[in-house]
Design an enzyme around this catalytic site. Structure first.
Site, mmCIF file in Angstrom:
data_model
loop_
_atom_site.group_PDB
_atom_site.id
_atom_site.type_symbol
_atom_site.label_atom_id
_atom_site.label_comp_id
_atom_site.label_asym_id
_atom_site.label_seq_id
_atom_site.Cartn_x
_atom_site.Cartn_y
_atom_site.Cartn_z
ATOM 1 N N CYS A 187 -5.094 12.476 12.027
ATOM 2 C CA CYS A 187 -5.763 11.328 11.859
ATOM 3 C C CYS A 187 -5.966 10.742 13.498
ATOM 4 O O CYS A 187 -5.033 11.375 14.200
ATOM 5 C CB CYS A 187 -5.502 10.350 11.057
ATOM 6 S SG CYS A 187 -3.796 9.733 11.288
ATOM 7 N N LYS B 184 0.873 -1.163 0.092
ATOM 8 C CA LYS B 184 -0.089 -0.123 0.030
ATOM 9 C C LYS B 184 0.862 1.268 0.045
ATOM 10 O O LYS B 184 0.694 2.188 -1.015
ATOM 11 C CB LYS B 184 -0.927 -0.067 1.062
ATOM 12 C CG LYS B 184 -1.611 1.334 1.336
ATOM 13 C CD LYS B 184 -2.258 1.395 2.761
ATOM 14 C CE LYS B 184 -1.683 1.522 4.079
ATOM 15 N NZ LYS B 184 -1.337 3.000 4.421
ATOM 16 N N ASN B 185 1.949 1.414 1.009
ATOM 17 C CA ASN B 185 2.774 2.614 1.322
ATOM 18 C C ASN B 185 3.621 2.928 -0.053
ATOM 19 O O ASN B 185 4.002 4.050 -0.160
ATOM 20 C CB ASN B 185 3.338 2.579 2.313
ATOM 21 C CG ASN B 185 2.290 2.757 3.435
ATOM 22 O OD1 ASN B 185 1.121 3.127 3.484
ATOM 23 N ND2 ASN B 185 2.458 2.208 4.699
ATOM 24 N N ARG C 43 -8.991 0.111 4.272
ATOM 25 C CA ARG C 43 -8.073 1.034 3.619
ATOM 26 C C ARG C 43 -6.585 0.383 3.099
ATOM 27 O O ARG C 43 -6.192 0.632 2.448
ATOM 28 C CB ARG C 43 -7.833 2.283 4.590
ATOM 29 C CG ARG C 43 -8.769 3.398 4.817
ATOM 30 C CD ARG C 43 -8.323 4.323 5.812
ATOM 31 N NE ARG C 43 -6.840 4.797 5.150
ATOM 32 C CZ ARG C 43 -5.935 5.173 6.264
ATOM 33 N NH1 ARG C 43 -5.953 5.423 7.321
ATOM 34 N NH2 ARG C 43 -4.644 5.643 5.519
ATOM 35 N N ASP D 49 3.950 0.159 12.170
ATOM 36 C CA ASP D 49 2.643 -0.586 11.472
ATOM 37 C C ASP D 49 2.457 -1.775 11.905
ATOM 38 O O ASP D 49 1.564 -2.437 11.628
ATOM 39 C CB ASP D 49 2.617 -0.352 10.148
ATOM 40 C CG ASP D 49 2.824 1.147 9.379
ATOM 41 O OD1 ASP D 49 3.290 1.345 8.206
ATOM 42 O OD2 ASP D 49 2.592 2.063 10.248
ATOM 43 N N ARG E 149 0.073 14.389 12.695
ATOM 44 C CA ARG E 149 0.691 14.208 11.255
ATOM 45 C C ARG E 149 0.751 15.597 10.455
ATOM 46 O O ARG E 149 0.401 16.045 9.419
ATOM 47 C CB ARG E 149 -0.238 13.577 10.374
ATOM 48 C CG ARG E 149 -1.130 12.347 10.902
ATOM 49 C CD ARG E 149 -0.075 11.154 11.203
ATOM 50 N NE ARG E 149 0.400 10.516 10.148
ATOM 51 C CZ ARG E 149 0.018 9.220 9.414
ATOM 52 N NH1 ARG E 149 -1.241 9.142 9.732
ATOM 53 N NH2 ARG E 149 0.581 8.932 8.405
HETATM 54 C C1 EPZ Z 1 4.168 6.821 6.472
HETATM 55 O O1 EPZ Z 1 3.551 7.808 6.968
HETATM 56 C C2 EPZ Z 1 3.138 5.554 6.104
HETATM 57 N N1 EPZ Z 1 2.050 5.968 5.413
HETATM 58 C C3 EPZ Z 1 2.565 5.101 7.681
HETATM 59 O O2 EPZ Z 1 1.950 3.994 7.306
HETATM 60 C C4 EPZ Z 1 3.864 4.794 8.421
HETATM 61 O O3 EPZ Z 1 3.503 4.534 9.792
HETATM 62 C C5 EPZ Z 1 5.049 5.917 8.693
HETATM 63 O O4 EPZ Z 1 5.297 6.281 7.367
HETATM 64 C C6 EPZ Z 1 5.914 5.507 9.542
HETATM 65 O O5 EPZ Z 1 6.635 4.558 8.937
HETATM 66 C C7 EPZ Z 1 2.523 5.999 3.817
HETATM 67 O O6 EPZ Z 1 3.438 5.618 3.504
HETATM 68 C C8 EPZ Z 1 1.384 6.443 3.084
HETATM 69 P P1 EPZ Z 1 6.507 9.872 9.020
HETATM 70 P P2 EPZ Z 1 4.253 9.267 7.130
HETATM 71 O O7 EPZ Z 1 6.362 11.044 8.243
HETATM 72 O O8 EPZ Z 1 5.148 9.601 5.926
HETATM 73 C C9 EPZ Z 1 6.437 13.067 12.385
HETATM 74 C C10 EPZ Z 1 0.048 2.642 7.672
HETATM 75 O O9 EPZ Z 1 -0.595 2.199 8.734
HETATM 76 N N2 EPZ Z 1 6.465 14.179 11.138
HETATM 77 O O10 EPZ Z 1 7.534 8.789 8.767
HETATM 78 O O11 EPZ Z 1 3.073 10.327 7.313
HETATM 79 C C11 EPZ Z 1 4.955 12.276 12.186
HETATM 80 O O12 EPZ Z 1 4.179 13.287 13.125
HETATM 81 C C12 EPZ Z 1 0.358 4.409 7.605
HETATM 82 O O13 EPZ Z 1 0.093 2.060 6.462
HETATM 83 C C13 EPZ Z 1 6.794 15.422 11.507
HETATM 84 O O14 EPZ Z 1 6.876 15.694 12.704
HETATM 85 O O15 EPZ Z 1 5.083 9.014 8.420
HETATM 86 C C14 EPZ Z 1 5.420 11.316 12.947
HETATM 87 O O16 EPZ Z 1 5.429 11.556 14.258
HETATM 88 C C15 EPZ Z 1 0.085 4.831 8.885
HETATM 89 N N3 EPZ Z 1 6.732 16.399 10.558
HETATM 90 C C16 EPZ Z 1 6.719 10.921 12.494
HETATM 91 O O17 EPZ Z 1 7.520 12.012 11.950
HETATM 92 C C17 EPZ Z 1 6.612 16.051 9.133
HETATM 93 O O18 EPZ Z 1 6.760 16.896 8.274
HETATM 94 C C18 EPZ Z 1 6.799 9.762 11.488
HETATM 95 O O19 EPZ Z 1 5.944 10.292 10.248
HETATM 96 C C19 EPZ Z 1 6.487 14.597 8.942
HETATM 97 C C20 EPZ Z 1 6.269 13.656 9.906
#
Ligand code: EPZ
Length: 455
Positions: free
Chosen positions: A145, A51-52, A430, A338, A150
């Site tokens: 969410c 998915k991701n 989803r 995840d 996020r």
């Molecule tokens: C991706 O989300 C995945 N989604 C998530 O999968 C996954 O849990 C996550 O990476 C971590 O591996 C997709 O790829 C579509 P992050 P993403 O940016 O990119 C903080 C699932 O269940 N952050 O690595 O949104 C954020 O708040 C989903 O399949 C900032 O602070 O994750 C979080 O605490 C859920 N500022 C941490 O980083 C930013 O600009 C990790 O988020 C971006 C992120």
């Protein structure tokens, strides 16, 4: 570069937007998944595309004005949402079985549906490619969410470093390149946190920028590598994807390609836990075993046997799963956030105390309350859950709160005595491709009904 296309984008994304063509969430919300637990499973589980990876690569397809074909695409609600959003940006997308033909030769008259962007965080990743292609982009903030706020500050700061002027007004991120001709410029970017999305957004934006971009403290997840490999197949010059430092040399344009998505390591991990929690033997393929190192190690710690039936097929034997263990979620290659909820479901039946620490998201322990309704013994302290094993779980009516929590409840239902009824199935749909069909093929007693509205 204020051409017609750019003007079309600038008049972009209205927050009222087009209606989604989603299957009606309300229908899914009124559906109930019934699981009669405590039965052994057996057989082979086919794993779908990731998915991701799919969501990021669909955004990446906007980088090529020659179109591309993506195969091994899973059948998921989130993929359909992304199709709706990209279509609203004027992109032509045709679904052909498990393939998507994406023609991004023309990006314009966008009115990406706000209500969809706010539901599908991955749609925000389109900002990089649209900005790289047109020099301007306006994408609604994805919003928070169930699992956390996020934010997108790392995405924004990186785009600003590449010469974009980025303003956030009325919930819309408006970005345009101040460079002559609207082209972004290469930059050296340090990410405060190895964010998957920010790494992907900035890597995509850099592929068409002027000069070299270096992303330091980059995310190393396999989905980042998959996206990089896809962009390279379209002519991008990227090195170091999968390490902490990624080097991108901007090119002038990208060309057509056909690309197959990697298997979904989280779906595979979820079924590995299904084998462990039901003390069954399951063959799971296709997988990339190297993507599952942390999950395999933790399953072996609690007593599961994991063997390689072939380079792309894992066999999990759960009969001796009984020991507890501790889990701390970390960026890849650490234990994946995840998989945290699914593993916690397993630990509720393990001997002794197990400590689960969620370090990636601030609110990803909502499945604890629902697991306790099924007889689990879990104490929460901030982002730490102490799980004390119990002999059995008992089936109960429960409600899913987010995607991976819903998977955890399915797993708990498979092991519980009696029947479990799970609501909130729009979360499950989803991210899991026909999960109840795959489980029924393994012998699970699982079926979905749509609950008649209460009179
Ligand atoms: C991706 O989300 C995945 N989604 C998530 O999968 C996954 O849990 C996550 O990476 C971590 O591996 C997709 O790829 C579509 P992050 P993403 O940016 O990119 C903080 C699932 O269940 N952050 O690595 O949104 C954020 O708040 C989903 O399949 C900032 O602070 O994750 C979080 O605490 C859920 N500022 C941490 O980083 C930013 O600009 C990790 O988020 C971006 C992120």
């Amino acid at each position: 570069m204020m051409c017609e296309e750019v003007r079309a984008i600038i008049s972009t994304i209205q927050t009222d937007g087009v209606q989604s063509t989603q299957p009606d969430d309300e229908d899914q919300e009124s559906s109930v998944l019934h699981i009669v637990g405590n039965s052994r499973l057996s057989g082979h589980v086919p794993i779908s595309g990731a998915k991701n990876s799919t969501l990021a690569i669909m955004a990446g397809a906007l980088l090529s004005s020659d179109g591309c074909r993506i195969t091994n695409v899973p059948s998921l609600a989130d993929v359909q949402r992304m199709i709706d959003i990209l279509s609203a940006l004027g992109i032509k997308i045709d679904r052909d079985g498990d393939a998507l033909d994406i023609d991004a030769s023309h990006i314009g008259q966008s009115s990406a549906p706000y209500e969809l962007v706010s539901k599908l965080r991955a749609s925000f990743f389109a900002i990089g490619p649209v900005l790289a292609r047109l020099g301007v982009a306006r994408i609604p903030l994805p919003g928070g969410c169930a699992i956390g706020a996020r934010p997108v500050d790392l995405h924004v700061r990186g785009l600003q470093a590449m010469g974009a002027d980025v303003q956030i007004e009325h919930g819309i991120v408006q970005a345009y390149s101040r460079q002559p001709g609207g082209r972004l410029r290469g930059a050296k970017i340090y990410l405060d946190y190895p964010s998957v999305g920010a790494t992907e957004t900035l890597m995509m934006a850099a592929t068409l920028a002027e000069g070299e971009t270096i992303i330091e403290n980059a995310a190393q997840e396999p989905e980042v590598v998959d996206l990089a490999d896809f962009c390279i197949a379209m002519g991008a010059k990227i090195q170091g994807a999968g390490t902490k430092t990624i080097y991108i040399d901007g090119v002038d344009r990208m060309h057509a390609t056909e690309y197959a998505i990697i298997p979904d390591r989280i779906e595979a991990g979820t079924f590995m836990v299904a084998a462990a929690i039901t003390k069954s033997i399951l063959d799971i393929s296709p997988v990339v075993p190297d993507h599952l190192t942390a999950v395999i190690a933790k399953l072996q710690e609690i007593g599961a046997k994991v063997s390689y039936e072939s380079p792309t097929c894992l066999r999990v034997e759960g009969s001796d799963c009984h020991r507890g263990t501790d889990i701390e979620t970390l960026p890849y290659p650490g234990f994946p956030t995840d998989m945290q909820a699914q593993f916690m479901a397993l630990l509720t039946l393990s001997e002794g105390n197990s400590v689960v620490k969620e370090t990636v998201f601030e609110n990803r322990l909502q499945h604890v309350a629902e697991l306790c309704r099924m007889g689990a013994n879990i104490r929460l302290k901030g982002n730490i859950a102490v799980v004390t094993g119990v002999p059995t779980l008992s089936g109960a009516p429960v409600t899913a709160t987010d995607l991976r929590a819903s998977a955890a409840l399915v797993l708990a239902g498979l092991a519980a005595q009696g029947e479990t009824q799970i609501k909130g199935l729009h979360h499950l749909d989803r991210g899991y491709d026909r999960i109840e069909h795959k489980l029924r093929q393994l012998g699970a007693n699982i079926y979905r009904t749509s609950e008649a509205p209460v009179a």
